[in-house]
Design an enzyme around this catalytic site. Sequence first.
Site, PDB file in Angstrom:
ATOM      1  N   ASP A  40      -6.266  87.439  21.327  1.00 39.98           N
ATOM      2  CA  ASP A  40      -4.980  88.013  21.748  1.00 39.98           C
ATOM      3  C   ASP A  40      -4.143  87.054  22.601  1.00 39.98           C
ATOM      4  O   ASP A  40      -4.655  86.104  23.187  1.00 39.98           O
ATOM      5  CB  ASP A  40      -5.199  89.333  22.497  1.00 39.98           C
ATOM      6  CG  ASP A  40      -6.160  89.195  23.684  1.00 39.98           C
ATOM      7  OD1 ASP A  40      -7.067  88.341  23.634  1.00 39.98           O
ATOM      8  OD2 ASP A  40      -6.002  89.946  24.668  1.00 39.98           O
ATOM      9  N   GLU A  61      -8.690  90.741  24.873  1.00 35.61           N
ATOM     10  CA  GLU A  61      -9.459  90.263  26.039  1.00 35.61           C
ATOM     11  C   GLU A  61      -8.648  90.410  27.313  1.00 35.61           C
ATOM     12  O   GLU A  61      -9.204  90.574  28.393  1.00 35.61           O
ATOM     13  CB  GLU A  61      -9.844  88.790  25.834  1.00 35.61           C
ATOM     14  CG  GLU A  61     -10.895  88.281  26.811  1.00 35.61           C
ATOM     15  CD  GLU A  61     -10.353  87.953  28.193  1.00 35.61           C
ATOM     16  OE1 GLU A  61     -11.090  88.171  29.170  1.00 35.61           O
ATOM     17  OE2 GLU A  61      -9.217  87.476  28.308  1.00 35.61           O
ATOM     18  N   GLU A  62      -7.316  90.371  27.170  1.00 36.13           N
ATOM     19  CA  GLU A  62      -6.450  90.253  28.346  1.00 36.13           C
ATOM     20  C   GLU A  62      -6.160  91.570  29.063  1.00 36.13           C
ATOM     21  O   GLU A  62      -5.689  91.561  30.187  1.00 36.13           O
ATOM     22  CB  GLU A  62      -5.107  89.610  27.957  1.00 36.13           C
ATOM     23  CG  GLU A  62      -5.210  88.181  27.419  1.00 36.13           C
ATOM     24  CD  GLU A  62      -5.499  87.161  28.514  1.00 36.13           C
ATOM     25  OE1 GLU A  62      -5.664  87.547  29.674  1.00 36.13           O
ATOM     26  OE2 GLU A  62      -5.570  85.964  28.169  1.00 36.13           O
ATOM     27  N   HIS A 115      -1.995  81.069  31.575  1.00 35.78           N
ATOM     28  CA  HIS A 115      -1.082  82.183  31.896  1.00 35.78           C
ATOM     29  C   HIS A 115       0.238  81.663  32.495  1.00 35.78           C
ATOM     30  O   HIS A 115       0.948  82.401  33.155  1.00 35.78           O
ATOM     31  CB  HIS A 115      -1.718  83.210  32.858  1.00 35.78           C
ATOM     32  CG  HIS A 115      -2.877  83.943  32.248  1.00 35.78           C
ATOM     33  ND1 HIS A 115      -3.169  85.256  32.545  1.00 35.78           N
ATOM     34  CD2 HIS A 115      -3.812  83.559  31.355  1.00 35.78           C
ATOM     35  CE1 HIS A 115      -4.248  85.635  31.861  1.00 35.78           C
ATOM     36  NE2 HIS A 115      -4.653  84.612  31.140  1.00 35.78           N
TER      37      HIS A 115
HETATM   38 NI    NI Z   1      -8.394  83.732  28.348  1.00 32.87          NI
END
Ligand code: NI
Length: 400
Positions: free
Chosen positions: A81, A139-140, A364
């Site tokens: 993702d 996952e996020e 990020h």
């Molecule tokens: Ni990651």
Amino acid sequence: MTREELLAEVKDSFDEMVAVRRHLHQNPELSFKEYQTTEYIISQLREAGINEISRPAKTGVVARIRGGSPGITAAFRADIDALPIREDNDLPFCSVHDGVMHACGHDGHTAIQLAAARILNRHREELKGDVLLIFQHAEEVPPGGGIEMKEAGVMEGVDLLFGLHLSSSYPTGCFGVKSGVLTSATDCFEIDIVGKGGHSSMPEATVDPVVLGAEVILSLQTVVSRRIRALEPLVLSVCQVNAGDAYNIIPEEFHIRGSLRTFSEETREKVPRMMEEICDGITRSAGAGYRFRFEKGYASVVNDTALAKETEDLLISLYGEDCIVHIDPLMPGEDFSALQGTCPAFFVEVGTGNPAKDTCYPHHNPHYRMDEDGMLYGAGYLVSCAMSHLGALQDGRQRT
Ligand code: NI
């Protein structure tokens, strides 16, 4: 397969791996919405001749490569993702989905695992046992896709579990290795201080939740500094505060949100109780009330000690002593932990930091970029782990 052959095949797969990664990078999808990504992975697997494919959740894919003879099952997990970030790069393959970006390298994880899938499938007859390839969604965003995969039975019959994360914190060509606890448990809390609103000129007729909220915020920091042993790592952060609508009205309520990161289950259980005691004591002293909510997020990733040592030796045999960086525990959470608990597992950090290519931005971040050469090492790790644990990696040095 010898180590030399393995490294050569990984190298040969590089151009395709880069093309796959760039396609994914250009077409990122948010957690739980990875529909196109899922279709793309399936088409890539089919193209590689892998047909034992299942979809245990709405998004995400699991594929099995059956070895030529029976043996254990080694599972590998890649997350797929992207993040709600507007990409700020000038690359020919920048995200075409406005406000969505592969800013954590999961495009690389997927490309690495697809490259490994192609290589392992070509060598399936040599494998003693099966390789399970888990392309995990979401996952996020807690609760994460890992728990869905686990509850769907993906881990049943799995004997060993491996994962990786590309990381701009380490130089390309290096692996960040840690035995034992690797990542923090990441939990979220919410506190409502319930007072009694009124006119700002007459606080004596109110129970001011703003002053109490400020006291609670400061006192929460004493949990870390005064109540938990100094050698125990933890972070308690208040990140969101909300109260009031006007400059001259004392509000009814004061809202606090934040996160707790811990490395031991004991501390993870203890700290929320201490936090609630603080809320209780401070509000009670002023005749106010409170609501305390604590929501558990991802548990810690814990690396099996024997597997960590074996993998380190394996990586040294492929890339030399200098490829290993022994790292400290990592503060970010990782949903890989959701798949753990039923078999030994190992998760490694794979370096992509390269100042010459300007790829040292943190994950990020809208400027995040990847040194794609790091994917060679990721694929080398994945293929060698599978081949060695399924009895298909010969020691090249013994060949004459
Ligand atoms: Ni990651």
